[in-house]
Design a protein around this motif. Sequence first.
Motif, mmCIF file in Angstrom:
data_model
loop_
_atom_site.group_PDB
_atom_site.id
_atom_site.type_symbol
_atom_site.label_atom_id
_atom_site.label_comp_id
_atom_site.label_asym_id
_atom_site.label_seq_id
_atom_site.Cartn_x
_atom_site.Cartn_y
_atom_site.Cartn_z
ATOM 1 N N GLU A 1 4.249 1.307 -4.169
ATOM 2 C CA GLU A 1 4.722 2.444 -3.582
ATOM 3 C C GLU A 1 5.740 2.813 -4.619
ATOM 4 N N ALA B 1 -5.718 -5.404 2.373
ATOM 5 C CA ALA B 1 -4.625 -4.527 2.804
ATOM 6 C C ALA B 1 -4.039 -3.716 1.921
ATOM 7 N N ILE B 2 -3.712 -4.368 0.667
ATOM 8 C CA ILE B 2 -3.079 -3.486 -0.396
ATOM 9 C C ILE B 2 -3.985 -2.243 -0.819
ATOM 10 N N LYS C 1 -6.127 -0.663 1.108
ATOM 11 C CA LYS C 1 -6.136 0.027 2.084
ATOM 12 C C LYS C 1 -4.924 0.988 2.047
ATOM 13 N N ALA C 2 -3.850 0.416 1.664
ATOM 14 C CA ALA C 2 -2.547 1.103 1.716
ATOM 15 C C ALA C 2 -2.319 2.274 0.507
ATOM 16 N N ILE D 1 2.856 -4.266 -1.386
ATOM 17 C CA ILE D 1 2.841 -2.845 -1.128
ATOM 18 C C ILE D 1 3.959 -1.904 -1.405
ATOM 19 N N GLU E 1 3.400 -7.159 2.277
ATOM 20 C CA GLU E 1 4.171 -6.159 2.552
ATOM 21 C C GLU E 1 5.122 -5.799 1.271
#
Length: 374
Positions: free
Chosen positions: A155, A184-185, A187-188, A151, A148
Amino acid sequence: MPICAIESIETIIVDLPTIRPHKLAMHTMQNQTLVIIRVRCADGIEGVGESTTIGGLSYGNESPDSIKVNIDRHFAPLLIGQDASNINAAMLRLERSIRGNTFAKSGVESALLDALGKRLNLPVSELLGGRVRDALPVAWTLASGNTEKDIAEAEKMLDLRRHRIFKLKIGAGEVNHDLAHVIAIKKALGDRASVRVDVNQAWDEAVALRACKVLGDNGIDLIEQPISRNNRGGMVRLNLSSPAPIMADESIECVEDAFNLAREGAASVFALKIAKNGGPRAVLRTAAIAESAGIGLYGGTMLEGGIGTLASAHAFLTLNKLTWDTELFGPLLLTEDILTEPLVYRDFHLHVSTAPGLGLAIDEERLAFFRRDK
Ligand SMILES: O=C(O)C[C@H]1C=CC(=O)O1
Ligand SMILES: [Mn+2]
């Protein structure tokens, strides 16, 4: 005695804080240690270089302490009195008596280039034959150790228009956990960013065989040094089977390594690092081997501060093709530097001035404050 004889060489170990812990497979950095090299010449000109590694001896064969003692005791006596303007002769003199020690050689070669550029009023990029670009795209490494947080950090970098290429440090954790973290990264971030991984040699071939397939199938653009530098056969086999390109990093500890990797087909991309080849001129020899072999180029870093980063940048500005961009973000990982002016990062690029030499000046007060032996 030549007019521009080298009069003295000073090495200074500097400890600087980082913005956060930086977690690599083999070491978690809580700060960064630079070795600054000051070469003073008879005409009053001083050249500055930097020899920096990661995590003491956990990354390579040289530590800040060994770099300092080896330059002080072995390099300096060979160079004092030599012509500072004849870099070929100076580096050849070192090469004849000193094996390896490419990190230390890189800092010395950078300092000689800086001095010569100041003497001739030319930027180092022009001493290296001339630049074909003025700015370099710069990747950022996500290495907080938390998905998290990584990510959120990516951003923020996209919002600031600082980076849109992200390298994820993996290999310390269990492989399926690492793969889930990467996916996951990706995808984000989706198509807004290029996502790459650096395993820093942590996997064995059997693990890498499967993991590289998963990474490639999930949109990861580049896989850096998945297995040990000693398993060259494994690198060849992975390079044949992986759906994502394999990049050699630790595999290259000298220009000759680059030749052997190219000959064997062990990677389709090379990470270029001045420290692992022996300087900005030496790294261009590795680049020439790669170019001739059709291997893509990436401008790598040992997380140097501003001096080493600019020395790398001047070399990378001269390359015909830099298909995989660069990761020259070292100064941005530090909360402090020892230069009077920070490097210019803007619009996803590092912009490099045409001021003479490396185009930098040391802030003496900051250097005095951060030097280890103060
Ligand atoms: O590539 C490495 O192995 C070293 C370095 C480069 C970027 C980063 O975060 O670590
Ligand atoms: Mn690497």
